[in-house]
Design a protein around this motif. Structure first.
Motif, PDB file in Angstrom:
ATOM      1  N   LEU A  12      -9.997  -6.313  -4.069  1.00 50.13           N
ATOM      2  CA  LEU A  12     -10.965  -5.540  -3.302  1.00 50.13           C
ATOM      3  C   LEU A  12     -12.239  -5.350  -4.109  1.00 50.13           C
ATOM      4  O   LEU A  12     -12.207  -4.851  -5.241  1.00 50.13           O
ATOM      5  N   ARG A  55     -11.013  -3.602   9.422  1.00 53.87           N
ATOM      6  CA  ARG A  55      -9.811  -2.900   9.849  1.00 53.87           C
ATOM      7  C   ARG A  55     -10.246  -1.920  10.925  1.00 53.87           C
ATOM      8  O   ARG A  55     -10.957  -0.969  10.637  1.00 53.87           O
ATOM      9  N   THR A 113      -6.003   2.376  15.137  1.00 54.30           N
ATOM     10  CA  THR A 113      -4.798   1.578  15.382  1.00 54.30           C
ATOM     11  C   THR A 113      -3.677   2.122  14.510  1.00 54.30           C
ATOM     12  O   THR A 113      -3.901   2.770  13.507  1.00 54.30           O
ATOM     13  N   GLY A 114      -2.468   1.835  14.890  1.00 57.18           N
ATOM     14  CA  GLY A 114      -1.331   2.353  14.139  1.00 57.18           C
ATOM     15  C   GLY A 114      -1.046   1.575  12.882  1.00 57.18           C
ATOM     16  O   GLY A 114      -0.601   2.119  11.886  1.00 57.18           O
ATOM     17  N   ALA A 115      -1.332   0.304  12.910  1.00 60.72           N
ATOM     18  CA  ALA A 115      -0.954  -0.539  11.777  1.00 60.72           C
ATOM     19  C   ALA A 115      -2.102  -0.637  10.772  1.00 60.72           C
ATOM     20  O   ALA A 115      -3.253  -0.350  11.081  1.00 60.72           O
ATOM     21  N   ASN A 116      -1.744  -1.043   9.593  1.00 61.26           N
ATOM     22  CA  ASN A 116      -2.711  -1.169   8.508  1.00 61.26           C
ATOM     23  C   ASN A 116      -3.172  -2.609   8.362  1.00 61.26           C
ATOM     24  O   ASN A 116      -3.455  -3.060   7.270  1.00 61.26           O
ATOM     25  N   LEU A 121      -5.369  -6.037   8.491  1.00 62.14           N
ATOM     26  CA  LEU A 121      -6.739  -6.423   8.203  1.00 62.14           C
ATOM     27  C   LEU A 121      -7.057  -7.733   8.901  1.00 62.14           C
ATOM     28  O   LEU A 121      -6.207  -8.615   9.004  1.00 62.14           O
ATOM     29  N   GLU A 156       0.910   4.111   1.943  1.00 65.57           N
ATOM     30  CA  GLU A 156       1.460   4.600   3.198  1.00 65.57           C
ATOM     31  C   GLU A 156       1.144   3.634   4.314  1.00 65.57           C
ATOM     32  O   GLU A 156       0.444   2.653   4.115  1.00 65.57           O
ATOM     33  N   GLY A 157       1.615   3.963   5.508  1.00 64.79           N
ATOM     34  CA  GLY A 157       1.463   3.036   6.618  1.00 64.79           C
ATOM     35  C   GLY A 157       0.099   3.039   7.251  1.00 64.79           C
ATOM     36  O   GLY A 157      -0.556   2.020   7.352  1.00 64.79           O
ATOM     37  N   SER A 158      -0.381   4.210   7.669  1.00 69.82           N
ATOM     38  CA  SER A 158      -1.588   4.145   8.480  1.00 69.82           C
ATOM     39  C   SER A 158      -2.475   5.381   8.381  1.00 69.82           C
ATOM     40  O   SER A 158      -3.533   5.403   8.988  1.00 69.82           O
ATOM     41  N   TYR A 189     -13.459  -8.701   0.021  1.00 68.07           N
ATOM     42  CA  TYR A 189     -12.450  -9.102  -0.955  1.00 68.07           C
ATOM     43  C   TYR A 189     -12.920 -10.378  -1.637  1.00 68.07           C
ATOM     44  O   TYR A 189     -13.600 -11.208  -1.028  1.00 68.07           O
ATOM     45  N   LYS A 220     -15.517  -1.098  -0.155  1.00 71.96           N
ATOM     46  CA  LYS A 220     -15.079  -0.747   1.188  1.00 71.96           C
ATOM     47  C   LYS A 220     -16.046   0.257   1.827  1.00 71.96           C
ATOM     48  O   LYS A 220     -16.644   1.078   1.133  1.00 71.96           O
ATOM     49  N   SER A 261       0.858  -1.180   0.000  1.00 73.39           N
ATOM     50  CA  SER A 261       0.000   0.000   0.000  1.00 73.39           C
ATOM     51  C   SER A 261       0.895   1.230   0.000  1.00 73.39           C
ATOM     52  O   SER A 261       2.089   1.153   0.282  1.00 73.39           O
ATOM     53  N   GLY A 291      -5.319   7.342   7.407  1.00 75.47           N
ATOM     54  CA  GLY A 291      -6.540   6.977   6.708  1.00 75.47           C
ATOM     55  C   GLY A 291      -6.439   5.532   6.274  1.00 75.47           C
ATOM     56  O   GLY A 291      -5.679   4.752   6.835  1.00 75.47           O
ATOM     57  N   TYR A 292      -7.210   5.172   5.291  1.00 78.23           N
ATOM     58  CA  TYR A 292      -7.080   3.817   4.772  1.00 78.23           C
ATOM     59  C   TYR A 292      -6.397   3.867   3.422  1.00 78.23           C
ATOM     60  O   TYR A 292      -6.803   4.588   2.537  1.00 78.23           O
ATOM     61  N   ASN A 293      -5.344   3.104   3.279  1.00 74.59           N
ATOM     62  CA  ASN A 293      -4.673   2.963   1.999  1.00 74.59           C
ATOM     63  C   ASN A 293      -4.908   1.550   1.518  1.00 74.59           C
ATOM     64  O   ASN A 293      -4.511   0.597   2.174  1.00 74.59           O
ATOM     65  N   GLU A 294      -5.547   1.423   0.370  1.00 78.66           N
ATOM     66  CA  GLU A 294      -5.916   0.097  -0.127  1.00 78.66           C
ATOM     67  C   GLU A 294      -4.695  -0.784  -0.234  1.00 78.66           C
ATOM     68  O   GLU A 294      -3.637  -0.369  -0.712  1.00 78.66           O
ATOM     69  N   GLN A 295      -4.868  -2.015   0.226  1.00 78.41           N
ATOM     70  CA  GLN A 295      -3.806  -3.003   0.106  1.00 78.41           C
ATOM     71  C   GLN A 295      -4.022  -3.822  -1.150  1.00 78.41           C
ATOM     72  O   GLN A 295      -5.117  -4.307  -1.410  1.00 78.41           O
TER      73      GLN A 295
END
Lengths: 115, 115
Positions: free
Chosen positions: B46, B94, B98-101, B103, A96-98, B36, B49, A94, A100-104
């Motif tokens: 995806l 999600r 939280t800090g991490a992305n 799922l 960026e890290g965190s 998904y 969302k 994705s 908002g939501y960045n599509e994976q």
């Protein structure tokens, strides 16, 4: 444009061995996440890396480790393989890290079989 | 804690009839929710969302889902099934804040489309 690529596609190992799986993210993506998908189940989160630092870790033993390189590619290492480590290992990238939501975006996975 | 429960492991429909795949979620925070799809030997894709905007979310290939907070549900629907819809579908949460992305995936629903 190339999507997320993973290598190898298939791998057979024996119990106690070590394995390294590789992932190249989509160009411009700085975050890579790893998931384990056991047959018949949904993927489970293992790690997330962003800008070469670990951002998150799932409930996996210390036998699992990962790293991210300056070009944002990533490796997942599993030591002392167990039969239960047999699974499809998915990599997702994705932007960026965190924030908002960045599509994976997911790669096709590496199928690991432990005998 | 956050999790999703997919109420059906397997759904079978005739081509041209409606599709309903059910999902309930549990989250400590206001969640982001996703669907998904995983076709055999292909990466996860995806479909749609929900990120706290409109409660009715439209996705690709004619799929849509409605977020119902009172029922903690996020069911996936499609008015008319096509043969190409046969695949494994995952409801995903999600948690926000939280800090991490990372799922959290459900266990999946296998959709079979009968000609």
């Amino acid at each position: 444009d190339a999507g997320v690529t993973q290598s190898p596609t298939h791998l057979i190992k024996t119990r106690g061995q070590q394995v390294t799986l590789r992932c190249s993210p989509i160009s411009g993506h700085k975050s890579v996440s790893w998931y384990q998908q056991v047959l018949g189940q949904g993927p489970q989160f293992i790690f997330q890396y962003y800008e070469k630092e670990e951002r998150g870790r799932g409930n996996f033993p210390d036998r699992f480790s990962a790293r991210q390189f300056p070009n944002y590619s990533s490796e997942l290492n599993v030591n002392a393989l167990l039969l239960g480590d047999s699974a499809l290992y998915l990599c997702a990238s994705s932007l960026e890290g965190s924030s908002g939501y960045n599509e994976q975006f997911f790669g096709p996975g590496t199928r690991l079989t432990v005998l | 804690a956050q999790s999703v429960t997919q109420l059906d492991s397997h759904v079978s429909v005739s081509e041209g009839t409606p599709v309903l795949l059910r999902c309930n979620y549990s989250s400590s925070y206001s969640p982001s929710l996703f669907w998904y799809v995983q076709h055999p030997n292909k990466g996860l894709q995806l479909l749609l969302k929900y990120t706290s905007a409109a409660t009715l979310v439209k996705g690709i290939n004619g799929f849509e889902a409605e977020f119902k907070k009172s029922e903690t549900s996020f069911h996936l629907t499609k008015p008319s099934a096509h043969m190409s819809d046969a695949a494994e579908y995952f409801c995903v949460v999600r948690p926000q804040g939280t800090g991490a992305n990372n799922l959290f995936f459900g266990t999946g629903t296998r959709l079979t489309v009968i000609p």
